[in-house]
Design a protein around this motif. Structure first.
Motif, PDB file in Angstrom:
ATOM      1  N   PHE B 117       2.327   7.403 -55.506  1.00 31.43           N
ATOM      2  CA  PHE B 117       2.605   8.448 -54.906  1.00 31.43           C
ATOM      3  C   PHE B 117       3.777   8.828 -55.745  1.00 31.43           C
ATOM      4  N   LYS B 119       7.310   8.939 -53.789  1.00 29.41           N
ATOM      5  CA  LYS B 119       7.903   8.603 -53.093  1.00 29.41           C
ATOM      6  C   LYS B 119       7.178   6.941 -52.961  1.00 29.41           C
ATOM      7  N   ASN B 121       6.121   3.929 -51.627  1.00 33.39           N
ATOM      8  CA  ASN B 121       5.789   3.979 -49.833  1.00 33.39           C
ATOM      9  C   ASN B 121       5.084   2.782 -49.478  1.00 33.39           C
ATOM     10  N   PRO B 122       5.783   1.876 -49.463  1.00 34.01           N
ATOM     11  CA  PRO B 122       5.701   0.329 -48.870  1.00 34.01           C
ATOM     12  C   PRO B 122       5.807   0.581 -47.648  1.00 34.01           C
ATOM     13  N   PHE B 123       4.382  -0.196 -47.120  1.00 32.47           N
ATOM     14  CA  PHE B 123       3.851  -0.583 -45.488  1.00 32.47           C
ATOM     15  C   PHE B 123       5.607  -1.193 -45.388  1.00 32.47           C
ATOM     16  N   PRO B 124       6.139  -1.648 -43.373  1.00 30.12           N
ATOM     17  CA  PRO B 124       7.082  -1.937 -43.559  1.00 30.12           C
ATOM     18  C   PRO B 124       6.424  -2.835 -42.525  1.00 30.12           C
ATOM     19  N   LYS B 125       6.054  -3.604 -43.945  1.00 26.25           N
ATOM     20  CA  LYS B 125       5.609  -5.062 -43.906  1.00 26.25           C
ATOM     21  C   LYS B 125       5.881  -6.324 -45.031  1.00 26.25           C
ATOM     22  N   TYR B 133      -3.305  -6.122 -47.956  1.00 23.73           N
ATOM     23  CA  TYR B 133      -3.699  -4.668 -47.408  1.00 23.73           C
ATOM     24  C   TYR B 133      -5.107  -4.673 -47.682  1.00 23.73           C
ATOM     25  N   SER B 171      10.947  -8.316 -46.189  1.00 23.62           N
ATOM     26  CA  SER B 171      10.164  -7.258 -46.108  1.00 23.62           C
ATOM     27  C   SER B 171       9.884  -6.121 -47.322  1.00 23.62           C
ATOM     28  N   THR B 173      10.125  -2.845 -47.390  1.00 20.61           N
ATOM     29  CA  THR B 173      11.369  -2.123 -47.806  1.00 20.61           C
ATOM     30  C   THR B 173      12.690  -2.271 -48.163  1.00 20.61           C
ATOM     31  N   ARG B 187       0.153  -2.814 -55.305  1.00 25.51           N
ATOM     32  CA  ARG B 187      -1.008  -2.725 -53.993  1.00 25.51           C
ATOM     33  C   ARG B 187      -2.151  -2.236 -54.251  1.00 25.51           C
ATOM     34  N   ALA B 188      -2.014  -1.185 -55.116  1.00 21.87           N
ATOM     35  CA  ALA B 188      -2.443  -0.420 -55.856  1.00 21.87           C
ATOM     36  C   ALA B 188      -4.473  -1.058 -56.657  1.00 21.87           C
TER      37      ALA B 188
END
Lengths: 464, 278
Positions: B117, B119, B121-125, B133, B171, B173, B187-188
């Motif tokens: 995307f 922006k 947008n990593p998950f808060p993990k 994931y 994290s 983030t 991730r993708a």
């Protein structure tokens, strides 16, 4: 002095001061309003403050000291018959005399009380007139002084802005002072209580029966038997049991409702459902109370009988469930807010990886919203612990120490209500114990709220 | 301006083998779009677009804001499904299979068509969990070792591993913007997609992070077909082999990137790349 006169004066005097100040500023500017340092409105407000602030000060003095002055005046006029009495009797005479004056005394008044009552009438009007006169003088002097200060160069704007600041500070001061006042009085009375009953007896004793008035215990603060009847464990255990049931009901239902509202509900359903759920929070708790006592509790008793269980007609279960229903809107509304605050980009990111909607919610949205959800639950628990009306009506008064939700239990709030209603002397251990209970309750809810705020602050993800 | 772009297109990353006739056997397109239109309620955002995405090629979609390029991108992995009022007509196939067909599982589709995307947008993990994931959701690995291997290889491919090797449990983030975006790319690609969609992947990044991402895109081309939406014409010129220019919801011109930027057929394309509209 009729009420209308007072109201008219309260409207006219400040209004008059304002327009006088404004008019004077304009007149002094000789038509060149732009030459004034501050706009004419500020000059109006300036005179208003100078006129009314001293008068307001006198009014506050009157509120604080008129009663004391009057008592002093009356006592001075009553002579030796009064001055030979001890302090407690004197206070009683003065109180009865005032009650007589306002027509709320019972029984036959003694001659001394009747004399005092007449003296009160005279003294009141004297003291009130004196303060009224003082107030008028303060008003006139203040207004005159302000009037003389008004000039085109007067920095009225700065003065008024500062005055506004003080007004705002005073307003927030009221709330803060009230809190401190309440805490102080709780602490003070609790300290009184612990002079008679030891802290450990209170916190760890398992026998709670301050109503055992037949034996006379609890009626006097110094009674030796008090240590056996002020064990608060059953009361706190009851509170804990009912709150636990309530949160077991409210947490899953509220949370799922919040998830539905934030992630599943079509826009139209959300627009309708959210306000309706919040309406649930607006139902007076006494109405929930009816419902708990008249519908739910009998229902549980009948269902219990069908299964061969003995369910008390006032059960912790009924009260806890209704209490849970009551706090559902807190949980759902607050959780909905935090779940909706999780950025859409995270949901998109998860969906783009092939996650289904429920996977996205379980694995991304809820973990991200968890701190907010925890604090919503904490606030809901503190609300449940402090709730009174439902438990008064549905949970009963018996201080059973039990974890069986089918029995009647009692809670801190219910005990406070029963201890302070009905007539009992203010210095009895029974009455004082209510303050001790209230203080513990206050400390528990306060710490829950603080923890909730901390949790949110600490674990909140910063999304920009 | 044109000279500058010409210079940039001569950098080796942008020189496509496909531009040299005869060096490559013609491949079947990964994605074909035919007569694709997108509507938001009554408003039509995209008009009858025909476009192919070829394997091992970067296709950039350019055009002024609101021209429909992002709408088209979101058709390719059916992300438009998440918008209630959005409707797609026409035919889009992935390896010859209609992706809007009832028999298509959108979950599987999105595993095959990854998306990055605008922006980050990593998950808060943790960094590890971010990458793990997708594989976890799709049950792609049979044990922890295999999962770890996949996470590490994805991070390596995204050019991030060396920077985060010793802090995989931190994290996601906590990374910088450019690192976050590469984490999103890792991730993708962890779900082993065949196609990567990138919606202005560098527009929120500083120039250094941007150039790292651009180099990465060029490397990723070896394994994936990539569709990138970008506002930066220099970026399109640098990273892509094919370019499609959109204006007011219509596909105005498509072709080899070099041709679009040096010798556009349509006057509107000419105006856009020379900065007269946009």
């Amino acid at each position: 002095m009729s009420i209308w006169f007072v109201f008219t004066a309260l409207l006219l005097v400040p209004g008059g001061l304002y327009f006088a100040g404004r008019g004077r500023a304009v007149a002094l500017a000789q038509g060149e309003v732009a030459s004034l340092h501050s706009k004419q409105e500020y000059h109006g407000a300036y005179l208003l403050i100078w006129g009314s602030a001293p008068a307001l000060g006198v009014a506050i003095l009157w509120l604080l000291f008129a009663g004391i002055f009057t008592d002093y005046l009356v006592a001075g006029q009553l002579g030796s018959e009064f001055s030979t009495l001890n302090a407690e009797q004197r206070a009683t005479v003065l109180q009865t005399a005032q009650a007589l004056l306002y027509g709320s005394a019972f029984g036959e008044a003694t001659p001394l009380v009747q004399t005092a009552s007449e003296r009160y009438r005279d003294s009141y009007s004297l003291v009130n007139s004196a303060f009224a006169g003082l107030g008028t003088v303060a008003l006139v002097l203040g207004a005159l002084s302000g009037w003389r200060q008004i000039s085109p160069r007067l920095r009225a704007r700065q003065f008024v802005e500062t005055a506004a600041l003080w007004l705002l500070m005073a307003a927030s001061g009221v709330a803060i002072l009230t809190t401190f006042g309440i805490v102080f009085s709780l602490v003070f009375e609790t300290w009184q209580f612990f002079k008679f009953v030891s802290l450990s007896d209170f916190l760890f004793g398992t026998q709670w029966s301050p109503q055992s008035a037949f034996e006379g215990a609890g009626a006097a603060a110094t009674d030796a038997r008090n240590a056996q009847i002020f064990g608060a464990v059953p009361v706190f255990a009851g509170t804990l049991l009912i709150s636990a049931i309530a949160i077991l009901v409210a947490a899953p239902v509220g949370l799922m409702a919040a998830i539905y509202l934030s992630d599943y509900a079509p826009k139209k359903a959300r627009v309708v459902a959210k306000p309706v759920m919040e309406l649930l929070a607006g139902i007076p708790t006494v109405v929930y109370g009816f419902f708990a006592a008249l519908t739910v509790a009998p229902f549980f008793r009948r269902s219990g009988e069908a299964f061969g269980l003995t369910v008390s007609s006032e059960s912790a279960l009924a009260a806890g469930i209704i209490l849970g229903v009551m706090i559902i809107p807190f949980v759902s509304s607050l959780s909905d807010d935090v779940i909706s605050a999780v950025p859409e980009s995270l949901r998109d990111g998860s969906a783009a990886l092939g996650a289904t909607r429920s996977e996205t919610i379980r694995k991304v949205v809820l973990p991200a919203a968890l701190p907010g959800i925890v604090s919503a639950l904490m606030l809901a628990i503190s609300r449940a612990i402090g709730e009174t009306m439902i438990v008064v009506m549905a949970a009963g008064l018996a201080a059973n120490l039990t974890i069986n939700p089918l029995e009647a239990v009692t809670t801190v709030t219910v005990q406070i209500v029963t201890l302070l209603t009905g007539d009992s002397a203010f210095d009895s251990a029974k009455t004082l114990s209510a303050f001790a209970l209230a203080l513990v309750l206050f400390l528990v809810t306060l710490s829950l709220n603080i923890i909730a705020l901390r949790v949110v602050k600490k674990y909140q993800e910063q999304y920009d | 301006m044109l000279d500058q772009i010409k210079l940039e297109t001569t950098n080796p990353g942008a020189t496509s083998t496909a531009l040299l006739p005869g060096t490559m056997t013609p491949a079947n397109p990964k994605i074909t779009a035919r007569n694709v239109s997108v509507f938001y309620e009554q408003k039509q955002a995209l008009f009858d677009v025909d476009l192919d995405v070829m394997p091992n090629e970067v296709l950039s979609l350019i055009g002024p804001s609101g021209c429909g390029k992002s709408s088209l991108l979101r058709c390719f992995n059916r992300m438009n499904d998440t918008i209630d009022v959005c409707r797609v007509t026409g035919n889009i196939t992935l390896d010859g299979q209609d992706i809007y067909d009832r028999s298509i599982d959108v979950v599987e589709l999105r595993a095959r068509v990854g998306m990055v995307f605008q922006k980050p947008n990593p998950f808060p993990k943790s960094i590890f969990e971010n990458v793990a994931y997708g594989p976890r959701i799709h049950g792609m690995t049979k044990d922890r070792d295999e999962l770890e291997e996949l996470v590490v290889s994805s991070l390596k491919r995204a050019g991030l591993f060396d920077e985060v090797a010793d802090r995989l449990q931190d994290s996601g983030t906590s990374l910088s913007g450019g690192q976050q975006q590469r984490l999103c790319i890792a991730r993708a690609i962890a779900t082993r997609p065949e196609i990567l969609l990138m919606d202005e992947p560098a527009s929120a990044l500083d120039p250094i992070a941007t150039s790292i991402i651009e180099e990465l895109i060029d490397e990723l081309r070896q394994n994936y077909a990539i569709v990138i939406v970008t506002h930066s014409m220099q970026q399109a010129a640098r990273v892509s082999q094919k370019t499609a220019f959109f204006h007011m919801g219509k596909l105005i011109e498509k072709g080899e990137t070099e041709q679009i930027f040096t010798n556009p057929v349509d006057a509107k394309t000419q105006d856009y790349i020379t900065g007269r509209i946009g």
